[in-house]
Motif scaffolding. Structure first.
Motif, PDB file in Angstrom:
ATOM      1  N   SER A  66       0.990  -1.128  -0.232  1.00  0.00           N
ATOM      2  CA  SER A  66       0.148   0.402   0.480  1.00  0.00           C
ATOM      3  C   SER A  66       0.302   1.006   0.020  1.00  0.00           C
ATOM      4  N   LEU A  67       0.108   2.353  -0.633  1.00  0.00           N
ATOM      5  CA  LEU A  67       1.112   3.100  -0.199  1.00  0.00           C
ATOM      6  C   LEU A  67       0.149   4.153   1.134  1.00  0.00           C
ATOM      7  N   ILE A  68       0.754   4.999   2.201  1.00  0.00           N
ATOM      8  CA  ILE A  68       0.430   5.783   3.173  1.00  0.00           C
ATOM      9  C   ILE A  68       0.089   7.104   3.160  1.00  0.00           C
ATOM     10  N   GLY A  69      -0.682   7.582   3.816  1.00  0.00           N
ATOM     11  CA  GLY A  69      -0.604   9.013   3.994  1.00  0.00           C
ATOM     12  C   GLY A  69      -2.119   9.515   4.075  1.00  0.00           C
ATOM     13  N   VAL A 109       3.833   6.976   1.296  1.00  0.00           N
ATOM     14  CA  VAL A 109       5.400   6.153   1.667  1.00  0.00           C
ATOM     15  C   VAL A 109       4.357   4.851   1.585  1.00  0.00           C
ATOM     16  N   PRO A 110       5.751   4.099   0.491  1.00  0.00           N
ATOM     17  CA  PRO A 110       5.280   2.550   0.574  1.00  0.00           C
ATOM     18  C   PRO A 110       5.119   1.499   1.389  1.00  0.00           C
ATOM     19  N   VAL A 111       4.248   1.083   1.319  1.00  0.00           N
ATOM     20  CA  VAL A 111       4.638  -0.140   2.546  1.00  0.00           C
ATOM     21  C   VAL A 111       4.734  -1.743   2.085  1.00  0.00           C
ATOM     22  N   HIS A 136      -8.038  12.360   8.752  1.00  0.00           N
ATOM     23  CA  HIS A 136      -8.212  11.201   7.232  1.00  0.00           C
ATOM     24  C   HIS A 136      -6.901  10.076   6.961  1.00  0.00           C
ATOM     25  N   ALA A 137      -6.694   9.051   7.000  1.00  0.00           N
ATOM     26  CA  ALA A 137      -5.980   8.138   6.495  1.00  0.00           C
ATOM     27  C   ALA A 137      -6.527   7.317   5.754  1.00  0.00           C
ATOM     28  N   ASN A 138      -5.456   7.665   4.263  1.00  0.00           N
ATOM     29  CA  ASN A 138      -5.849   6.751   3.341  1.00  0.00           C
ATOM     30  C   ASN A 138      -4.577   5.085   3.045  1.00  0.00           C
ATOM     31  N   TRP A 139      -5.296   4.490   2.756  1.00  0.00           N
ATOM     32  CA  TRP A 139      -4.032   3.414   2.641  1.00  0.00           C
ATOM     33  C   TRP A 139      -4.495   2.694   1.205  1.00  0.00           C
TER      34      TRP A 139
END
Length: 148
Positions: A66-69, A109-111, A136-139
């Motif tokens: 995922s990308l997180i932010g 950020v990539p995870v 409000h977080a996004n995966w």
């Protein structure tokens, strides 16, 4: 591959004040389009802080990517910590990933997490240094990757 919610596990936000937030499938927790790096992202999960969601993982999957932010719509507010826990099937959840504090305006950020021995995976978003204000977080592009 689409993630499946673990049977009997509730997905929820535990608000600091009195507002509850739903899990957003391909949407933010507000129900709007996911935004990152100036673009609308069509796939991903939107969660508010102090939330968790757990998924069953079928055999043959080796990674969660995922990308997180934080969603760009939060403006200058918002700060969260992303966490991923895995359960090998014995109910003994262990931490597989913890992000640094991510704030509004930070780049996604990539995870990539090894889930080859997991039967379940839990995605968790916790509030950080501003309570749960605009968290409000996004995966983004959250996906399970099969063994090649």
């Amino acid at each position: 591959t689409r993630l499946r919610t673990v049977t009997g596990v509730q997905t929820c936000a535990l608000p600091i004040l009195s507002k509850s937030w739903p899990l957003g499938n391909d949407r933010t927790s507000l129900g709007t389009a996911l935004h990152s790096s100036g673009a609308i992202v069509s796939k991903g999960l939107g969660m508010h802080s102090t939330s968790r969601v757990a998924y069953d993982v079928s055999a043959g999957y080796v990674r969660f990517d995922s990308l997180i932010g934080l969603d760009e719509q939060v403006g200058a507010s918002g700060s969260v910590v992303f966490r991923v826990f895995v359960d090998p099937g014995d109910g003994m959840w262990s931490a597989a990933y913890e992000s640094p504090i991510m704030r509004a305006g930070d780049r996604a950020v990539p995870v990539s997490i090894d889930i080859s021995k997991a039967e379940r995976i839990a995605l968790i978003v916790d509030s950080a240094d501003r309570g749960d204000l605009q968290d409000h977080a996004n995966w983004l592009y959250a996906r399970l990757v099969r063994r090649p």
